[in-house]
Design an enzyme around this catalytic site. Structure first.
Site, mmCIF file in Angstrom:
data_model
loop_
_atom_site.group_PDB
_atom_site.id
_atom_site.type_symbol
_atom_site.label_atom_id
_atom_site.label_comp_id
_atom_site.label_asym_id
_atom_site.label_seq_id
_atom_site.Cartn_x
_atom_site.Cartn_y
_atom_site.Cartn_z
ATOM 1 N N HIS A 147 60.685 44.289 13.652
ATOM 2 C CA HIS A 147 60.982 43.157 14.251
ATOM 3 C C HIS A 147 61.588 42.861 15.784
ATOM 4 O O HIS A 147 61.612 41.788 16.397
ATOM 5 C CB HIS A 147 61.761 42.244 13.295
ATOM 6 C CG HIS A 147 63.128 42.611 13.140
ATOM 7 N ND1 HIS A 147 63.594 43.971 12.461
ATOM 8 C CD2 HIS A 147 64.105 41.893 13.653
ATOM 9 C CE1 HIS A 147 65.055 43.977 12.521
ATOM 10 N NE2 HIS A 147 65.466 42.939 13.121
ATOM 11 N N GLU A 187 61.219 42.178 21.518
ATOM 12 C CA GLU A 187 62.345 41.451 22.171
ATOM 13 C C GLU A 187 63.127 42.467 22.983
ATOM 14 O O GLU A 187 63.736 42.272 24.158
ATOM 15 C CB GLU A 187 63.266 40.981 21.515
ATOM 16 C CG GLU A 187 64.382 40.152 21.957
ATOM 17 C CD GLU A 187 65.420 39.412 20.898
ATOM 18 O OE1 GLU A 187 66.316 39.064 21.129
ATOM 19 O OE2 GLU A 187 65.062 39.299 19.691
ATOM 20 N N ASP A 188 63.410 43.645 22.442
ATOM 21 C CA ASP A 188 64.325 44.519 23.073
ATOM 22 C C ASP A 188 64.058 45.916 23.615
ATOM 23 O O ASP A 188 64.827 46.604 24.198
ATOM 24 C CB ASP A 188 65.351 44.941 21.934
ATOM 25 C CG ASP A 188 66.253 43.899 21.680
ATOM 26 O OD1 ASP A 188 66.306 42.915 22.242
ATOM 27 O OD2 ASP A 188 66.621 43.644 20.214
ATOM 28 N N ASP A 246 67.617 40.152 8.275
ATOM 29 C CA ASP A 246 68.080 40.593 9.765
ATOM 30 C C ASP A 246 69.448 39.851 9.863
ATOM 31 O O ASP A 246 70.326 40.714 10.218
ATOM 32 C CB ASP A 246 67.114 39.964 10.813
ATOM 33 C CG ASP A 246 67.656 40.041 12.040
ATOM 34 O OD1 ASP A 246 68.059 41.264 12.473
ATOM 35 O OD2 ASP A 246 67.748 39.058 13.130
ATOM 36 N N ASP A 297 86.009 27.085 -13.962
ATOM 37 C CA ASP A 297 85.078 27.794 -13.685
ATOM 38 C C ASP A 297 85.209 29.175 -12.966
ATOM 39 O O ASP A 297 84.302 29.647 -12.295
ATOM 40 C CB ASP A 297 83.636 26.990 -13.406
ATOM 41 C CG ASP A 297 83.617 26.552 -11.956
ATOM 42 O OD1 ASP A 297 84.677 26.662 -11.387
ATOM 43 O OD2 ASP A 297 82.560 25.954 -11.509
#
Length: 716
Positions: A71, A75-76, A138, A258
Site C-alpha cells: 500500500h 507513494e514512498d 494502516d 455500566d
C-alpha cells in the site's frame, strides 16, 4: 514476521491461500522499501507487514492482504502503478492506487490537503470497499506506534483519528477497531484524563475481586438450566467511552451504571429473547435501559438486545444478548461479509446491497459528485460520523435513521432530494410543526410539498446532515444564478432605458466578443459584478448614460429600509444593499439577503421569522450572504438592550459604567416602572459586533442590581 509466518496466518482463516501472490508481494515490498526506516528506527517494511497481519486476523481475502503489503510502495518508493499492474494484476493495482495520497497537489492548506485525500479515499472506496479496510488497518498500526512521532505531529494525527477514522470504523461496524483507535487517540489528546480514569478502573478491579467470574459462571449455569447453550463474555468499559459519557451526561465516575458489561452469545434469534426472559427473572432490570436492536438494527447493521440489571452486590450490569452471527457483524462490520463460507471466499469488491453500512457509504460518496469542494465534503461527512441517531417514520411506516438534532428538513432530504427541494412544511405525529423542530425517536413525519417551490439558502444553517446541506447548497447556487441573471439584465436595462433589460438575442450575439458562451452568461457576469455594464454597452454599440444622471427605472429605497455601506459577502459591489430598520442585524448575526431586482438586496437577521415569512413563497429571492468581518472592524452598529433592575440607588450609574468600560456609549435611554421594586430600561447603544455585545451583556448581567438583561431591536 517472516514469509512463511504470514502464509500460515492467512491459511488459518483462508482455505485457499494464494502463496505465490503473497510471496511476490512480500518480497517486492521488502525490496522497494529497502533501507527505509520508521521514526522508531525499525525497518519501514515492518509497517506494511503489520497492516497485513491486522487484515489477516479479520479474515480478508488474498488480494486485500497483498494490497496491505504494497500500500505504500507507489507513494514512498520508485514503484509505479503500471509496474504494480504488470506484476500483481489490475485489481491490486487499483487498490494500491486508491490508497496513495495526493502528495503533489498544489493546495492552499493542510486542511485542504487532508480533505482532498479523504475525498480521493472514498472515491476509491466507491469502486472497491477493500480500500477502506486497508486504510483503517494502516491508521491503526500508525496509532499503535505513535509514541515515536514528534509531539506536534502526534497530536495532529490523533485529532484526525478521533475526528474521522475512529467514527468511520464505527460507521462501518468494526467495533473493536473503533474502540482501539479512540483509546489510542484519547491517550494522546487527554493524557491526564486518561491516566485518572485508568487509575480509577484499576481501583475498581481490586475492589470487585472475582465478581466478574462469579457473574459469568452464574449466568452460564442459569441459562443452561433453561436449555439455552450460551457463551458469556465479561468486558470492562473503555476509558474513552467512560470519559465521553461523563462529559456528555455531566456525571461523575461513581454515577456510571455500566462499567461492567457482559455479552451473551446464543445460537438463534428466539434464544436471544428466551435468554432475556431468564436474565430478567434472575435480576431486576433497570427501567428505561432496554433496547431492541434486533427488530430495529442500527445503520451499520449492528443487531443485539441491550438491557441493564441490578446484579450481585447491588452492582448495575449491562448485558448484550446476540447470536454468534450478530456478534461477528458487531465486531467486524463490513469485513464480516468477506468471511469464507463452505471454503469459498465471498467477493468484497463492489459495494453490496445486503448491508446498511454499504448504503450509508454509497450515500456519502454520492455527495462527491455534487460539486462540493473537498473541504465542504469533509465537514459534511464529519457531521454525520459524529452524531448519534434518532429513528423516525414516514406515514407509510418506512424507518428513517437521522443524526441526533436533525430536523424535518433533514428528514425530507433523507427520503429523497426532490422531497427536500420542494418541502414547504411538515406534520409531526399529526400536528403541524415548524421545519426547524428537532426530531426525537419514534416521530412520524409527514412532509408537505409544493412542486413550484425550492429551498431557501438559509436552510443550510438549519440542516444537520451533509446530504441536506449539499442539496440546499446546489439549489442555492441555481437560485443565485437565476437571480444574478435577472439582476444583470436589470442593470443593463437601466443604462439603456428598456426596463426589464435587453433582448436575450442581443446578449447572445455579443457573448462571443466578451469571451462568454451565451447571453445568459453575460447577464450573470454583470449581476455578479465580474463584468461591467460599460463593457456590455460597448459591445452592444449603445452609448452610456451621462455621468451623474440617475438611470430611468431605478427606484429609491423601499419604505422602512435604510441604505447603508454594507460589509457583506455574496452581493456584487454595484448592487445596492440595505438593512431592515425594523430587524437590525450586527456583524456575527446569522443573516439572510432578500433580493428585490428593482432596488437591490435587503439584509435581515435569520431570527426575523415574522419578516422573513412574508418571503416564504418566493425562495428564489433568498440570497446566501455573510459578513465581511474585516470590512466591519472600524464600523459601529446600533443595538438595543432591555434591562430590568432593582429599584436602588446607583443602579443606572453601575450599568453605564459597565457599558463604558467595554468600549460603548449609551446613545438613548428610556425608563419605566415595573412594580414598586423594579425599573425597566431600554438602552440604545452601538457595538462593533455580536461578540462585543455579548461582552457587554455579560458585564451588565454580573451586576448585583440587574435582574434581567437581553437584546432587543433598536428603535432607530
Amino acid at each position: 514476521m517472516r514469509q512463511y509466518e504470514l502464509i500460515e496466518l492467512v491459511a488459518a482463516h483462508n482455505k485457499e491461500p494464494d502463496e505465490a501472490l503473497l510471496n511476490r508481494a512480500y518480497v517486492y515490498s521488502m525490496q522497494k522499501h529497502g533501507h527505509q526506516t520508521r521514526a522508531s528506527g525499525d525497518p519501514y517494511f515492518s509497517h506494511p507487514l503489520e497492516v497485513a497481519a491486522i487484515l489477516t486476523r479479520m479474515n480478508l481475502d488474498n488480494a486485500t492482504i497483498a494490497t496491505a503489503l504494497l500500500h505504500d510502495t507507489i507513494e514512498d518508493t520508485d514503484a509505479t502503478r503500471a509496474e504494480i499492474d504488470q506484476l500483481f494484476g489490475e485489481e491490486i493495482g487499483k487498490l494500491v492506487d486508491g490508497l496513495t495520497k495526493i502528495s503533489r497537489l498544489d493546495l492552499v492548506s493542510q486542511q485542504d490537503k487532508q480533505a482532498e485525500n479523504f475525498r480521493k479515499l472514498l472515491l476509491a472506496v466507491a469502486d472497491d470497499v477493500r480500500v477502506l479496510l486497508v486504510k483503517l488497518a494502516d491508521r491503526l498500526h500508525n496509532m499503535r506506534t505513535l509514541n515515536w512521532v514528534p509531539q506536534d505531529k502526534r497530536r495532529r494525527i490523533a485529532e484526525e483519528t478521533m475526528d474521522v477514522y475512529a467514527p468511520l470504523a464505527g460507521k462501518m461496524g468494526i467495533h473493536w477497531m473503533r474502540e482501539e483507535l479512540e483509546h489510542l487517540a484519547f491517550q494522546v489528546l487527554k493524557p491526564e484524563d486518561a491516566a485518572i480514569i485508568e487509575k480509577r478502573l484499576e481501583e475498581m478491579r481490586v475492589s470487585a475481586g472475582d465478581l466478574f467470574l462469579n457473574i459469568e459462571d452464574d449466568l452460564s449455569q442459569r441459562l443452561e438450566e433453561h436449555g439455552i447453550t450460551a457463551k458469556v463474555q465479561g468486558r470492562e468499559k473503555r476509558p474513552f467511552s467512560i470519559y465521553n459519557k461523563m462529559q456528555r451526561k455531566a456525571i461523575s465516575f461513581e454515577q456510571l451504571s455500566d462499567l461492567y458489561g457482559f455479552r451473551v452469545l446464543v445460537n438463534s434469534i428466539p434464544e436471544c429473547y428466551e435468554a432475556l426472559g431468564v436474565i430478567h427473572t434472575i435480576w431486576s432490570y433497570v427501567p428505561g435501559r432496554f433496547k431492541d436492536h434486533i427488530s430495529n438494527p442500527k445503520q451499520n447493521d449492528y443487531r443485539s438486545l441491550h438491557t441493564t440489571v441490578v446484579g450481585p452486590r447491588e452492582q448495575r450490569v449491562e448485558l448484550q444478548i446476540r447470536t454468534h452471527e450478530m456478534h461477528n457483524v458487531a465486531e467486524y462490520g463490513i469485513a464480516a461479509h468477506a468471511l469464507y463460507k463452505d471454503g469459498a471466499p465471498r467477493s468484497l469488491g463492489r459495494l453490496s446491497s445486503d448491508s446498511s453500512a454499504y448504503a450509508w457509504l454509497r450515500q456519502t460518496i454520492e455527495l462527491l459528485s455534487e460539486g462540493n469542494s473537498p473541504q465542504e465534503f469533509f465537514e459534511h461527512t464529519k457531521l454525520e460520523l459524529f452524531q448519534d441517531q434518532v429513528f423516525c417514520f414516514t406515514p407509510r411506516g418506512k424507518l428513517i435513521a437521522l443524526p441526533r438534532g436533525a430536523t424535518p428538513i433533514d428528514f425530507a432530504y433523507a427520503v429523497h432530494t426532490d422531497i427536500g427541494n420542494t418541502c414547504t412544511g411538515c406534520k409531526i405525529n399529526g400536528h403541524t410543526k415548524a421545519l426547524m423542530t428537532p426530531l426525537v425517536n419514534g416521530d412520524e413525519v409527514e412532509i408537505v410539498c409544493d412542486a413550484s417551490q425550492s429551498p431557501p439558502s438559509a436552510w443550510r444553517s438549519l440542516a444537520v446532515t451533509g446530504k441536506a446541506r449539499a442539496a440546499i447548497r446546489r439549489a442555492s447556487r441555481e437560485h443565485d444564478r437565476r437571480n444574478y441573471v435577472r439582476l444583470g439584465r436589470h442593470m443593463i436595462g437601466n443604462e439603456i432605458a428598456v426596463g426589464a433589460g435587453p433582448d436575450m438575442d442581443d446578449l447572445n450575439r455579443i457573448a462571443p466578443r466578451l469571451g462568454l458562451p451565451d447571453g445568459e452568461a453575460v447577464a450573470h457576469a454583470v449581476g455578479e459584478c465580474t463584468l461591467s455594464v460599460a463593457e456590455v454597452l460597448d459591445a452592444l454599440g449603445v452609448g452610456e448614460t451621462d455621468a451623474g444622471e440617475t438611470p430611468r427605472g431605478e427606484p429609491g429605497p423601499d419604505p422602512g429600509e435604510a441604505t447603508e455601506g454594507a460589509p457583506i459577502f455574496g452581493v456584487g459591489a454595484s448592487v445596492p444593499v440595505r438593512f431592515s430598520t425594523r430587524h437590525k442585524a450586527i456583524p456575527g448575526d446569522p443573516i439572510v439577503g432578500i433580493l428585490n431586482p428593482d432596488s437591490g438586496v435587503t439584509i435581515y437577521p435569520a431570527s426575523a421569522g415574522d419578516a422573513l415569512s412574508a418571503f416564504a413563497s418566493e425562495p428564489q429571492r433568498w440570497l446566501p450572504v455573510s459578513w465581511d468581518l474585516d470590512g466591519t472592524k472600524d464600523a459601529l452598529f446600533p443595538v438595543g438592550l432591555r434591562v430590568v433592575v432593582a429599584n436602588e440607588c446607583g443602579a443606572l450609574a453601575d450599568i453605564a459604567t459597565a457599558i463604558a468600560n467595554r468600549g460603548s456609549n449609551i446613545d438613548d435611554l428610556t425608563m419605566a416602572r415595573k412594580g414598586d421594586a423594579q425599573r425597566e430600561m431600554i438602552i440604545q447603544m452601538e457595538v462593533r459586533d455580536r461578540k462585543h455585545l455579548e461582552t457587554i451583556l455579560d458585564a451588565v448581567r454580573a451586576l448585583s442590581c440587574v435582574l434581567e438583561a437581553e437584546r432587543v431591536t433598536p428603535t432607530r
